[in-house]
Design a protein around this motif. Structure first.
Motif, mmCIF file in Angstrom:
data_model
loop_
_atom_site.group_PDB
_atom_site.id
_atom_site.type_symbol
_atom_site.label_atom_id
_atom_site.label_comp_id
_atom_site.label_asym_id
_atom_site.label_seq_id
_atom_site.Cartn_x
_atom_site.Cartn_y
_atom_site.Cartn_z
ATOM 1 N N THR A 47 -56.280 -15.484 30.337
ATOM 2 C CA THR A 47 -55.411 -14.307 30.345
ATOM 3 C C THR A 47 -54.774 -14.117 28.977
ATOM 4 O O THR A 47 -54.450 -15.097 28.288
ATOM 5 C CB THR A 47 -54.309 -14.445 31.414
ATOM 6 N N THR A 277 -57.152 -10.688 32.273
ATOM 7 C CA THR A 277 -55.946 -10.674 33.110
ATOM 8 C C THR A 277 -55.707 -11.972 33.861
ATOM 9 O O THR A 277 -54.594 -12.211 34.337
ATOM 10 C CB THR A 277 -56.027 -9.540 34.146
ATOM 11 N N VAL A 383 -49.521 -4.504 36.331
ATOM 12 C CA VAL A 383 -50.786 -4.921 35.720
ATOM 13 C C VAL A 383 -51.874 -3.905 36.030
ATOM 14 O O VAL A 383 -52.624 -3.474 35.143
ATOM 15 C CB VAL A 383 -51.198 -6.324 36.222
ATOM 16 N N LEU A 461 -48.360 -9.046 32.391
ATOM 17 C CA LEU A 461 -48.955 -10.353 32.691
ATOM 18 C C LEU A 461 -48.016 -11.510 32.350
ATOM 19 O O LEU A 461 -48.290 -12.656 32.720
ATOM 20 C CB LEU A 461 -50.271 -10.510 31.924
#
Length: 466
Positions: A47, A277, A383, A461
């Motif tokens: 991520t 992500t 997100v 995130l």
């Protein structure tokens, strides 16, 4: 001796068992933390939240501004002060587990009334005395039911919550600085395009006047070209005002007075394109506001434990001792005294205070749980929204580039036809020029949306604090 030792152990185990029945050990509550990202079914845990912010923002000017914000921003400084308050509260909770100790040094002069004592006639007694006293006193509450330990754990959770809240402020600050910076670059670009358009339209006015003299167009075309010029010029003041206001907003984030901001250009920005992500469960350890929300629930959980202990007896031990004498010369001889008291206090009737305290703590704990759950769901929504914003901007950029290219050709073609064909009037040129300017300004907004969606995704995130 052996029997007494075993007996003490049994009493200790009994107390620990009873304590475990009163207060409970914290466990993370069950919350929905999977599949929070819409249309994202990846199992890859990589991520961009793990990236340092300098790796995401390669513009060195922007890096400098972000660093200034981290060093000087007033919201961030307030968050740091809140951490200090939480640290002091934790120290206070830890100290409650230990006995208190006070020292007292006093001299008391007392004189009795002879009339009040009603002594017989002829009795001569000294009615004035001095008492010299030095003592130490201590008090200690045994943490039988875990009240003090739960209070300490609650204070520790609050400290961690304050630290997580500070990190949340930092991630939001970085996002705000970057987004405002990009907005400023976009306004600069819009201003440059508008100024270039004004120059072109000034040339158009001169061209229309020349064509009118050549009887190719009429006076209406000249007036329309002038109106087209004014339409572009009238947008300049608002653009310049927006630039000033955006500079001022960015200055406030940097904790300095309103003023100009050093910056590069929109064309120099290189968007980060490896937008990983991870999985949504990682929000529990990456996103500071989610962490803070869980710690808030943990603190409320410990407050409930504390509220439960008020229904049970409290064991308090107090002791005092020292020196006391009526004569200063005898202060260190035969003047020792001490006092030891151990007592159990069992609440019997407290006007419903204990029940109300427990009911309030339980309701606050449930509220904290809902806040934790809501924060996690909101994180997943943000997100998803940022990803869709990025994808939309990419799609629009491709189409918008084609639109601008086509409209540029349309403007050139209509201007040429206006010179040599009577079937073309200036309305065609006006329409194509207005459409071109609108498309050019929209292309800047597309670029801005793409850059800001990356920033928003990074913040959503939980990036920016590691």
């Amino acid at each position: 001796m052996t029997f007494r030792y075993k007996h003490s152990i049994l009493i200790g185990l009994a107390i620990l068992t009873l304590s475990a029945c009163v207060t409970q050990k914290y466990e993370r509550p069950q919350v929905k933390n999977d599949n929070l990202y819409r249309d994202q079914n990846t199992t890859d845990t990589a991520t961009i939240a793990d990236l340092p912010w300098k790796s995401l923002f390669t513009d060195t000017t922007l890096q400098s501004l972000i660093q200034q914000g981290i060093n000087e921003n007033l919201d961030l400084k307030q968050a740091i002060e809140r951490i200090k308050i939480a640290e002091a509260t934790l120290q206070q909770s830890r100290a409650a587990l230990f006995p208190s100790l006070q020292g007292d040094l006093s001299v008391t002069d007392t004189k009795q009334s002879q009339a009040a004592l009603n002594f017989p006639a002829g009795v001569n007694i000294n009615l004035e005395t001095q008492t010299y006293k030095a003592q130490l006193s201590t008090s200690w509450e045994a943490d039988i039911w875990g009240k003090l330990s739960s209070a300490k754990r609650g204070a520790y959770a609050t400290l961690l919550q304050s630290d997580a809240a500070k990190r949340a402020v930092q991630t939001q600050l970085i996002a705000n600085i970057a987004n405002t910076y990009y907005s400023l670059l976009a306004l600069d670009k819009q201003l440059a395009i508008t100024q270039q358009t004004i120059k072109i339209r000034q040339t158009d006015v001169e061209t229309m006047k020349a064509l009118k003299e050549g009887a190719i167009v009429n006076g209406a075309a000249v007036v329309q070209s002038e109106a087209n010029l004014y339409a572009a010029q009238v947008t300049l003041p608002d653009l310049k005002r927006s630039i000033k206001e955006t500079e001022n907003a960015l200055s406030i984030l940097l904790a300095r007075g309103p003023g100009s901001i050093n910056r590069t250009s929109l064309d120099q920005q290189v968007p980060f394109n490896n937008l990983q992500t991870g999985v949504s469960a990682q929000l529990l350890q990456n996103r500071p506001d989610v962490i803070a929300a869980e710690l808030g629930f943990r603190a409320a959980f410990e407050n409930t434990n504390v509220a439960k202990t008020y229904f049970y007896p409290a064991l308090t031990l107090t002791a005092s001792g020292g020196l006391s004498s009526l004569q200063l010369k005898d202060f260190f001889s035969n003047s020792v005294f001490y006092n030891l008291v151990g007592g159990l206090t069992q609440p019997i009737f407290a006007k419903g205070q204990n029940k109300a305290r427990l009911k309030t703590a339980q309701a606050q704990q449930q509220q904290a749980f809902y806040t934790f759950q809501q924060t996690l769901l909101t994180g997943g929504q943000e997100v998803s929204n940022a990803l869709y914003a990025y994808q939309t901007a990419e799609e629009k950029e491709i189409t918008r580039t084609k639109q601008v290219a086509s409209l540029t050709k349309a403007v050139d073609f209509t201007k040429e036809l206006l010179r040599y064909s009577s079937s073309t009037n200036y309305t065609d040129v006006l329409t194509s020029e207005q459409s071109l300017l609108s498309a050019q300004l929209s292309s800047i907004n597309d670029r801005l949306q793409k850059l800001q969606s990356i920033v928003n995704l990074y913040r959503a995130l939980g990036g920016g604090w590691k």
